[in-house]
Design a protein around this motif. Structure first.
Motif, PDB file in Angstrom:
ATOM      1  N   PRO A   1       8.424  -1.103   8.333  1.00  0.00           N
ATOM      2  CA  PRO A   1       7.579  -2.181   7.824  1.00  0.00           C
ATOM      3  C   PRO A   1       8.225  -2.822   6.587  1.00  0.00           C
ATOM      4  O   PRO A   1       8.751  -2.119   5.720  1.00  0.00           O
ATOM      5  CB  PRO A   1       6.275  -1.465   7.448  1.00  0.00           C
ATOM      6  CG  PRO A   1       6.284  -0.188   8.215  1.00  0.00           C
ATOM      7  CD  PRO A   1       7.731   0.190   8.347  1.00  0.00           C
ATOM      8  N   GLU A   2       8.183  -4.136   6.520  1.00  0.00           N
ATOM      9  CA  GLU A   2       8.868  -4.848   5.438  1.00  0.00           C
ATOM     10  C   GLU A   2       8.350  -4.458   4.063  1.00  0.00           C
ATOM     11  O   GLU A   2       9.082  -4.497   3.072  1.00  0.00           O
ATOM     12  CB  GLU A   2       8.715  -6.359   5.644  1.00  0.00           C
ATOM     13  CG  GLU A   2       9.562  -7.195   4.690  1.00  0.00           C
ATOM     14  CD  GLU A   2       9.434  -8.680   4.961  1.00  0.00           C
ATOM     15  OE1 GLU A   2       9.855  -9.460   4.095  1.00  0.00           O
ATOM     16  OE2 GLU A   2       8.914  -9.054   6.026  1.00  0.00           O
ATOM     17  N   ASN A   3       7.072  -4.042   4.000  1.00  0.00           N
ATOM     18  CA  ASN A   3       6.463  -3.701   2.713  1.00  0.00           C
ATOM     19  C   ASN A   3       6.624  -2.223   2.361  1.00  0.00           C
ATOM     20  O   ASN A   3       5.995  -1.735   1.409  1.00  0.00           O
ATOM     21  CB  ASN A   3       4.963  -4.034   2.746  1.00  0.00           C
ATOM     22  CG  ASN A   3       4.205  -3.194   3.783  1.00  0.00           C
ATOM     23  OD1 ASN A   3       4.779  -2.800   4.805  1.00  0.00           O
ATOM     24  ND2 ASN A   3       2.936  -2.922   3.541  1.00  0.00           N
ATOM     25  N   ALA A   4       7.448  -1.492   3.099  1.00  0.00           N
ATOM     26  CA  ALA A   4       7.521  -0.040   2.930  1.00  0.00           C
ATOM     27  C   ALA A   4       8.038   0.362   1.553  1.00  0.00           C
ATOM     28  O   ALA A   4       9.062  -0.132   1.090  1.00  0.00           O
ATOM     29  CB  ALA A   4       8.399   0.580   4.012  1.00  0.00           C
ATOM     30  N   HIS A   5       7.320   1.287   0.934  1.00  0.00           N
ATOM     31  CA  HIS A   5       7.743   1.892  -0.334  1.00  0.00           C
ATOM     32  C   HIS A   5       8.284   3.301  -0.110  1.00  0.00           C
ATOM     33  O   HIS A   5       8.959   3.847  -0.976  1.00  0.00           O
ATOM     34  CB  HIS A   5       6.569   1.952  -1.316  1.00  0.00           C
ATOM     35  CG  HIS A   5       6.182   0.619  -1.858  1.00  0.00           C
ATOM     36  ND1 HIS A   5       6.660   0.131  -3.061  1.00  0.00           N
ATOM     37  CD2 HIS A   5       5.390  -0.352  -1.355  1.00  0.00           C
ATOM     38  CE1 HIS A   5       6.162  -1.079  -3.281  1.00  0.00           C
ATOM     39  NE2 HIS A   5       5.389  -1.402  -2.259  1.00  0.00           N
ATOM     40  N   VAL A   6       7.954   3.888   1.045  1.00  0.00           N
ATOM     41  CA  VAL A   6       8.351   5.257   1.362  1.00  0.00           C
ATOM     42  C   VAL A   6       9.049   5.275   2.715  1.00  0.00           C
ATOM     43  O   VAL A   6       8.576   4.662   3.675  1.00  0.00           O
ATOM     44  CB  VAL A   6       7.122   6.196   1.409  1.00  0.00           C
ATOM     45  CG1 VAL A   6       7.534   7.605   1.833  1.00  0.00           C
ATOM     46  CG2 VAL A   6       6.415   6.231   0.067  1.00  0.00           C
ATOM     47  N   LEU A   7      10.184   5.966   2.776  1.00  0.00           N
ATOM     48  CA  LEU A   7      10.922   6.147   4.028  1.00  0.00           C
ATOM     49  C   LEU A   7      11.031   7.634   4.324  1.00  0.00           C
ATOM     50  O   LEU A   7      11.689   8.373   3.584  1.00  0.00           O
ATOM     51  CB  LEU A   7      12.318   5.527   3.921  1.00  0.00           C
ATOM     52  CG  LEU A   7      13.309   5.830   5.058  1.00  0.00           C
ATOM     53  CD1 LEU A   7      12.793   5.303   6.393  1.00  0.00           C
ATOM     54  CD2 LEU A   7      14.687   5.244   4.741  1.00  0.00           C
ATOM     55  N   PHE A   8      10.351   8.079   5.375  1.00  0.00           N
ATOM     56  CA  PHE A   8      10.492   9.460   5.838  1.00  0.00           C
ATOM     57  C   PHE A   8      11.714   9.554   6.743  1.00  0.00           C
ATOM     58  O   PHE A   8      11.852   8.776   7.687  1.00  0.00           O
ATOM     59  CB  PHE A   8       9.253   9.894   6.637  1.00  0.00           C
ATOM     60  CG  PHE A   8       8.111  10.394   5.801  1.00  0.00           C
ATOM     61  CD1 PHE A   8       7.972  11.746   5.515  1.00  0.00           C
ATOM     62  CD2 PHE A   8       7.164   9.506   5.297  1.00  0.00           C
ATOM     63  CE1 PHE A   8       6.914  12.212   4.741  1.00  0.00           C
ATOM     64  CE2 PHE A   8       6.099   9.954   4.533  1.00  0.00           C
ATOM     65  CZ  PHE A   8       5.965  11.311   4.252  1.00  0.00           C
ATOM     66  N   LEU A   9      12.573  10.512   6.441  1.00  0.00           N
ATOM     67  CA  LEU A   9      13.745  10.763   7.276  1.00  0.00           C
ATOM     68  C   LEU A   9      13.740  12.223   7.717  1.00  0.00           C
ATOM     69  O   LEU A   9      13.945  13.130   6.909  1.00  0.00           O
ATOM     70  CB  LEU A   9      15.037  10.458   6.507  1.00  0.00           C
ATOM     71  CG  LEU A   9      15.329   8.986   6.198  1.00  0.00           C
ATOM     72  CD1 LEU A   9      16.581   8.866   5.332  1.00  0.00           C
ATOM     73  CD2 LEU A   9      15.502   8.178   7.484  1.00  0.00           C
ATOM     74  N   GLY A  10      13.479  12.432   9.003  1.00  0.00           N
ATOM     75  CA  GLY A  10      13.555  13.773   9.552  1.00  0.00           C
ATOM     76  C   GLY A  10      14.969  14.068  10.021  1.00  0.00           C
ATOM     77  O   GLY A  10      15.925  13.371   9.660  1.00  0.00           O
ATOM     78  N   SER A  11      15.107  15.085  10.830  1.00  0.00           N
ATOM     79  CA  SER A  11      16.425  15.427  11.371  1.00  0.00           C
ATOM     80  C   SER A  11      16.663  14.685  12.677  1.00  0.00           C
ATOM     81  O   SER A  11      17.585  13.868  12.792  1.00  0.00           O
ATOM     82  CB  SER A  11      16.541  16.943  11.576  1.00  0.00           C
ATOM     83  OG  SER A  11      15.455  17.417  12.363  1.00  0.00           O
ATOM     84  N   PHE A  12      15.791  14.916  13.672  1.00  0.00           N
ATOM     85  CA  PHE A  12      15.920  14.298  15.001  1.00  0.00           C
ATOM     86  C   PHE A  12      14.651  14.659  15.768  1.00  0.00           C
ATOM     87  O   PHE A  12      14.088  15.735  15.557  1.00  0.00           O
ATOM     88  CB  PHE A  12      17.151  14.839  15.728  1.00  0.00           C
ATOM     89  CG  PHE A  12      17.623  13.991  16.880  1.00  0.00           C
ATOM     90  CD1 PHE A  12      18.380  12.846  16.653  1.00  0.00           C
ATOM     91  CD2 PHE A  12      17.308  14.331  18.185  1.00  0.00           C
ATOM     92  CE1 PHE A  12      18.811  12.057  17.714  1.00  0.00           C
ATOM     93  CE2 PHE A  12      17.738  13.556  19.245  1.00  0.00           C
ATOM     94  CZ  PHE A  12      18.497  12.410  19.007  1.00  0.00           C
ATOM     95  N   PRO A  13      14.173  13.783  16.664  1.00  0.00           N
ATOM     96  CA  PRO A  13      12.948  14.126  17.401  1.00  0.00           C
ATOM     97  C   PRO A  13      13.137  15.348  18.291  1.00  0.00           C
ATOM     98  O   PRO A  13      14.249  15.642  18.747  1.00  0.00           O
ATOM     99  CB  PRO A  13      12.693  12.872  18.256  1.00  0.00           C
ATOM    100  CG  PRO A  13      13.432  11.772  17.573  1.00  0.00           C
ATOM    101  CD  PRO A  13      14.647  12.420  16.986  1.00  0.00           C
TER     102      PRO A  13
END
Length: 203
Positions: free
Chosen positions: A20-32
């Motif tokens: 989302p363009e308004n994102a303040h937080v980016l969750f980064l996991g490993s892989f689904p």
């Protein structure tokens, strides 16, 4: 019968980045996880993973806010609407992996192609927090940004390469895994996630 020399196949990421363009937080996991473990076509799709129960508890005081209990699935439409409204983005630290065992454990994931995280961030001008919730994701991200020592669980560090002197700082938050295999009580996981969302200003 398969030969012992059979090469484990490469898996490529099955989902598009959710940015989302308004994102303040980016969750980064490993892989689904493998698709046989999915209950919806979105991030954290395994019904026995508590990520969406944690977010339901944090934001609505209801761990089942995003759960369609009768169907034993998460409410993908409600989740995507919520994430767009709040400004929460999702992807993973690897775009291609080998799964060395037939399970969802990060321990047996070999990263073949790490994600171009800088390219993701170019699409997220308001991002001020990257969140990892597992050791594999944290290690992959730290290697990508040449960070010698990542944050301990429940803490955060500034990512120097993508923070600058005009006041825009991006921090790496290491939160406890939402997997039930991670030995921490649900309420304590909720407290850690709530603290991060409060610091970022989403609560």
């Amino acid at each position: 019968m398969l030969s012992n020399n059979t090469v484990t196949p490469i898996e490529y990421h099955p989902l598009e980045p959710f940015l989302p363009e308004n994102a303040h937080v980016l969750f980064l996991g490993s892989f689904p996880p493998q698709k046989k473990r999915w209950c919806m076509e979105f991030y954290y799709p395994n019904f026995i993973n508590d990520h969406w129960r944690i977010e339901g508890e944090v934001f609505y005081g209801d761990r089942n806010h995003f759960v369609l209990i009768d169907q034993k699935v998460f409410d993908r439409k409600a989740i995507m609407t919520f994430c767009k409204e709040k400004g929460i983005a999702f992807y993973d630290t690897a775009t291609a992996i080998r799964r060395l065992k037939d399970n969802a454990s990060d321990e047996f994931l070999e990263v073949v192609e790490p994600t171009d995280i800088r390219a993701l961030l170019r699409q997220l001008p308001h991002c001020e927090a990257i969140v990892t919730t597992g050791q594999k994701a944290t290690d992959t991200l730290c290697q990508y940004f040449n960070i010698e020592e990542g944050p301990r669980v429940g803490s955060s560090i500034t990512i120097p390469e993508i923070s600058n002197h005009d006041g825009h700082e991006v921090r790496l938050y290491r939160l406890p895994s939402s997997s039930r295999a991670y030995p921490l009580a649900f309420d304590k996981k909720v407290a850690a996630y709530r603290n991060m969302f409060e610091l970022v200003g989403l609560l």
